[in-house]
Write a protein that holds these residues in place. Structure first.
Motif, PDB file in Angstrom:
ATOM      1  N   MET A   1       1.287  81.746  25.265  1.00  0.00           N
ATOM      2  CA  MET A   1       1.744  80.177  25.146  1.00  0.00           C
ATOM      3  C   MET A   1       2.913  81.119  25.807  1.00  0.00           C
ATOM      4  SD  MET A   1       1.324  77.066  25.627  1.00  0.00           S
ATOM      5  CE  MET A   1       1.906  75.926  25.732  1.00  0.00           C
ATOM      6  N   PRO A   2       3.911  81.425  25.090  1.00  0.00           N
ATOM      7  CA  PRO A   2       5.114  82.240  25.029  1.00  0.00           C
ATOM      8  C   PRO A   2       5.560  83.000  26.010  1.00  0.00           C
ATOM      9  CG  PRO A   2       4.786  82.713  22.271  1.00  0.00           C
ATOM     10  CD  PRO A   2       3.364  82.027  23.253  1.00  0.00           C
ATOM     11  N   ARG A   3       4.718  83.685  26.244  1.00  0.00           N
ATOM     12  CA  ARG A   3       4.730  84.065  27.601  1.00  0.00           C
ATOM     13  C   ARG A   3       4.934  83.784  28.855  1.00  0.00           C
ATOM     14  NH1 ARG A   3       0.337  89.387  27.000  1.00  0.00           N
ATOM     15  NH2 ARG A   3       2.009  90.679  25.280  1.00  0.00           N
ATOM     16  N   SER A   4       3.528  82.884  29.001  1.00  0.00           N
ATOM     17  CA  SER A   4       3.681  81.553  29.900  1.00  0.00           C
ATOM     18  C   SER A   4       5.391  80.633  29.946  1.00  0.00           C
ATOM     19  CB  SER A   4       3.030  80.855  29.905  1.00  0.00           C
ATOM     20  OG  SER A   4       2.675  80.002  29.001  1.00  0.00           O
ATOM     21  N   LEU A   5       5.551  80.376  28.232  1.00  0.00           N
ATOM     22  CA  LEU A   5       6.715  79.802  29.229  1.00  0.00           C
ATOM     23  C   LEU A   5       7.986  80.279  29.157  1.00  0.00           C
ATOM     24  CD1 LEU A   5       6.562  78.221  25.745  1.00  0.00           C
ATOM     25  CD2 LEU A   5       7.022  77.020  27.860  1.00  0.00           C
ATOM     26  N   ARG A   6       8.098  81.885  29.147  1.00  0.00           N
ATOM     27  CA  ARG A   6       9.320  82.635  29.239  1.00  0.00           C
ATOM     28  C   ARG A   6       8.691  82.397  31.293  1.00  0.00           C
ATOM     29  NH1 ARG A   6       7.930  85.949  24.640  1.00  0.00           N
ATOM     30  NH2 ARG A   6       6.748  87.061  25.459  1.00  0.00           N
ATOM     31  N   PHE A   7       8.071  83.255  32.167  1.00  0.00           N
ATOM     32  CA  PHE A   7       7.833  83.383  32.814  1.00  0.00           C
ATOM     33  C   PHE A   7       8.346  82.265  33.070  1.00  0.00           C
ATOM     34  CE2 PHE A   7       5.338  82.872  36.312  1.00  0.00           C
ATOM     35  CZ  PHE A   7       5.901  84.241  37.693  1.00  0.00           C
ATOM     36  N   SER A   8       7.463  81.041  32.874  1.00  0.00           N
ATOM     37  CA  SER A   8       8.039  79.811  33.817  1.00  0.00           C
ATOM     38  C   SER A   8      10.079  79.249  33.873  1.00  0.00           C
ATOM     39  CB  SER A   8       7.381  78.414  33.575  1.00  0.00           C
ATOM     40  OG  SER A   8       7.821  78.302  31.672  1.00  0.00           O
ATOM     41  N   ASP A   9      10.064  80.094  32.043  1.00  0.00           N
ATOM     42  CA  ASP A   9      11.808  79.891  32.693  1.00  0.00           C
ATOM     43  C   ASP A   9      12.578  80.508  33.254  1.00  0.00           C
ATOM     44  OD1 ASP A   9      11.603  77.851  30.082  1.00  0.00           O
ATOM     45  OD2 ASP A   9      12.169  79.581  28.815  1.00  0.00           O
ATOM     46  N   PHE A  10      11.905  81.964  33.442  1.00  0.00           N
ATOM     47  CA  PHE A  10      12.707  83.128  34.690  1.00  0.00           C
ATOM     48  C   PHE A  10      12.457  82.363  35.994  1.00  0.00           C
ATOM     49  CE2 PHE A  10      11.362  86.261  37.114  1.00  0.00           C
ATOM     50  CZ  PHE A  10      12.654  87.500  37.761  1.00  0.00           C
ATOM     51  N   TYR A  11      11.281  81.910  36.245  1.00  0.00           N
ATOM     52  CA  TYR A  11      10.814  81.573  38.174  1.00  0.00           C
ATOM     53  C   TYR A  11      11.841  80.241  37.744  1.00  0.00           C
ATOM     54  CZ  TYR A  11       8.334  79.776  42.621  1.00  0.00           C
ATOM     55  OH  TYR A  11       9.016  79.571  43.327  1.00  0.00           O
ATOM     56  N   ASN A  12      12.502  79.312  37.231  1.00  0.00           N
ATOM     57  CA  ASN A  12      13.044  78.941  36.963  1.00  0.00           C
ATOM     58  C   ASN A  12      14.883  79.042  37.257  1.00  0.00           C
ATOM     59  OD1 ASN A  12      11.128  76.369  37.447  1.00  0.00           O
ATOM     60  ND2 ASN A  12      11.354  76.110  34.784  1.00  0.00           N
ATOM     61  N   ASN A  13      15.067  80.169  36.748  1.00  0.00           N
ATOM     62  CA  ASN A  13      16.105  80.397  36.752  1.00  0.00           C
ATOM     63  C   ASN A  13      16.218  81.116  38.079  1.00  0.00           C
ATOM     64  OD1 ASN A  13      17.088  79.195  34.736  1.00  0.00           O
ATOM     65  ND2 ASN A  13      16.415  81.669  32.935  1.00  0.00           N
ATOM     66  N   TYR A  14      15.945  81.723  38.528  1.00  0.00           N
ATOM     67  CA  TYR A  14      15.736  82.752  39.413  1.00  0.00           C
ATOM     68  C   TYR A  14      15.742  81.512  41.487  1.00  0.00           C
ATOM     69  CZ  TYR A  14      13.463  84.497  44.126  1.00  0.00           C
ATOM     70  OH  TYR A  14      13.451  85.163  45.315  1.00  0.00           O
ATOM     71  N   ARG A  15      14.852  80.607  40.841  1.00  0.00           N
ATOM     72  CA  ARG A  15      14.731  79.098  41.519  1.00  0.00           C
ATOM     73  C   ARG A  15      16.708  78.785  41.622  1.00  0.00           C
ATOM     74  NH1 ARG A  15      10.724  76.014  43.263  1.00  0.00           N
ATOM     75  NH2 ARG A  15      11.318  73.685  42.537  1.00  0.00           N
ATOM     76  N   ASN A  16      16.801  78.544  40.538  1.00  0.00           N
ATOM     77  CA  ASN A  16      18.092  78.239  40.667  1.00  0.00           C
ATOM     78  C   ASN A  16      19.315  79.340  41.255  1.00  0.00           C
ATOM     79  OD1 ASN A  16      17.593  76.046  39.287  1.00  0.00           O
ATOM     80  ND2 ASN A  16      17.707  76.494  37.355  1.00  0.00           N
ATOM     81  N   TRP A  17      19.042  80.306  41.229  1.00  0.00           N
ATOM     82  CA  TRP A  17      20.190  81.047  41.126  1.00  0.00           C
ATOM     83  C   TRP A  17      19.842  81.172  42.479  1.00  0.00           C
ATOM     84  CZ3 TRP A  17      18.662  85.425  43.844  1.00  0.00           C
ATOM     85  CH2 TRP A  17      20.195  86.748  44.254  1.00  0.00           C
ATOM     86  N   VAL A  18      18.630  81.507  43.769  1.00  0.00           N
ATOM     87  CA  VAL A  18      18.442  80.899  45.334  1.00  0.00           C
ATOM     88  C   VAL A  18      19.408  79.423  45.250  1.00  0.00           C
ATOM     89  CG1 VAL A  18      16.865  81.186  46.934  1.00  0.00           C
ATOM     90  CG2 VAL A  18      16.460  82.847  45.227  1.00  0.00           C
ATOM     91  N   SER A  19      19.319  78.809  44.789  1.00  0.00           N
ATOM     92  CA  SER A  19      19.491  77.916  45.730  1.00  0.00           C
ATOM     93  C   SER A  19      21.093  77.711  45.951  1.00  0.00           C
ATOM     94  CB  SER A  19      19.191  76.224  44.759  1.00  0.00           C
ATOM     95  OG  SER A  19      19.886  75.246  45.648  1.00  0.00           O
TER      96      SER A  19
END
Length: 345
Positions: A1-19
């Protein structure tokens, strides 16, 4: 569960950075694309690996474009969007799939994969045109987002021509002379202005106007259908007559010329049927006719030696040109046999 949370946070940060940084992400995508050219010929199975990297770089561009459109609320609801997405992914991946099939199953497996891909593409594009009423199919089906223009537009707060036109009439007529004058607020951006005076509006009878427009739409539909059926017609004739025959080559050329002739006959009418986007696609298709110079069998019989002589001459006479020309001569047969099919454009 923590890993999935970390991945989701990383992906959300990536999306914001690309935008927020579309131009920087473009630089990374371009670097990945150039890496595919550098790898070619330097490791085992380099062509497959190089094409895989090139394919992934294009898919990354597509994914990042969708992120930017979603977070900046640029998405427009269009019917058949999933089918467009599948077609775009397939167009970016088809050469890699062909090379992989050739390496694993040989030439017969490669041609089987080619037939499956082209049948799916042809049927899907015909569905887009006839069922979802898409006017023209471009390559790739989902065009690459103009990020630089997007940034400049957002910074300058520009208004698109379509938005201007939706606000009301773009011109008015002088009472005494009858001359048509464009309104200041309706002036298009300087980079797409024709600088020609507006023409007097021709008034047609509503019934005859509707008949003319329907006839032009039918002609455009026929032109696009001919263009989309061309890959299957060429592939079928290639299987029937053989790869060395001129008949598939001439057949594909006739399909292209017939489609372009129908489109240009629509553009010559007094009714402005074709949009700016359609005219750009037609211009691009016209330019692609030059590819017939490097397609078989014309390439094997005529242009191959002339291209090699030109590259050798540049390599001998132009400083540092040998670094590029020698590599191009080396890989020209491979590029010609894998990238310049009749159905590639």
């Amino acid at each position: 569960m923590p890993r999935s949370l970390r991945f989701s946070d990383f992906y959300n940060n990536y999306r914001n950075w690309v935008s927020k940084n579309p131009q920087v992400s473009t630089d990374f995508e371009t670097t990945a694309r150039w890496l595919s050219y550098f790898i070619a010929g330097r490791i085992n199975s380099s062509h497959v690996v190089s094409e895989l990297i090139y394919c992934l770089s294009n898919l990354l561009v597509l994914h990042n474009d969708r992120i930017i459109c979603e977070l900046r609320h640029l998405n427009t609801v269009r019917s058949g969007e999933k089918l467009r997405l599948y077609l775009t992914v397939l167009e970016y991946s088809e050469v890699f799939l062909e090379l992989s099939a050739s390496k694993k199953w040989g030439e017969k497996g490669r041609w089987l994969v080619i037939c499956i891909i082209q049948l799916f593409k042809c049927i899907s594009k015909l569905v887009l045109v006839h069922h979802y009423k898409e006017s023209m199919i471009q390559y790739p089906v989902i065009s690459v987002l103009e990020r630089r223009a997007l940034t400049e537009t957002s910074d300058a707060g520009c208004i698109s021509v379509s938005e201007i036109c939706q606000r009301g009439s773009v011109s008015f007529k002088l009472k005494r002379s009858g001359r048509i004058i464009r309104k200041i607020e309706a002036s298009p951006p300087a980079n797409i202005r024709s600088w020609k005076p507006l023409q007097k509006e021709i008034i047609y009878d509503p019934v005859s106007l509707e008949n003319i427009e329907q006839a032009l739409l039918d002609r455009m539909l026929a032109a696009e259908t001919i263009y989309l059926v061309k890959p299957i017609a060429h592939l079928g004739s290639l299987i029937y007559f053989g790869q060395k025959s001129w008949k598939p080559y001439i057949l594909a050329l006739m399909f292209d010329l017939c489609s372009l002739h129908l489109y240009k006959s629509c553009d010559k009418t007094k009714i402005n049927t074709l949009s700016i986007k359609q005219k750009v696609i037609i211009s691009r298709r016209t330019t692609h006719l030059l590819l017939y110079l490097i397609r078989s069998p014309f390439f094997n019989r005529y242009s191959k030696d002339k291209i090699n002589d030109l590259l050798n001459s540049m390599s001998r006479n132009v400083p540092f040109a040998s670094l590029i020309c020698n590599q191009f001569i080396k890989y020209l047969p491979f590029y010609q046999s894998n990238y310049f099919y009749m159905w590639s454009s």
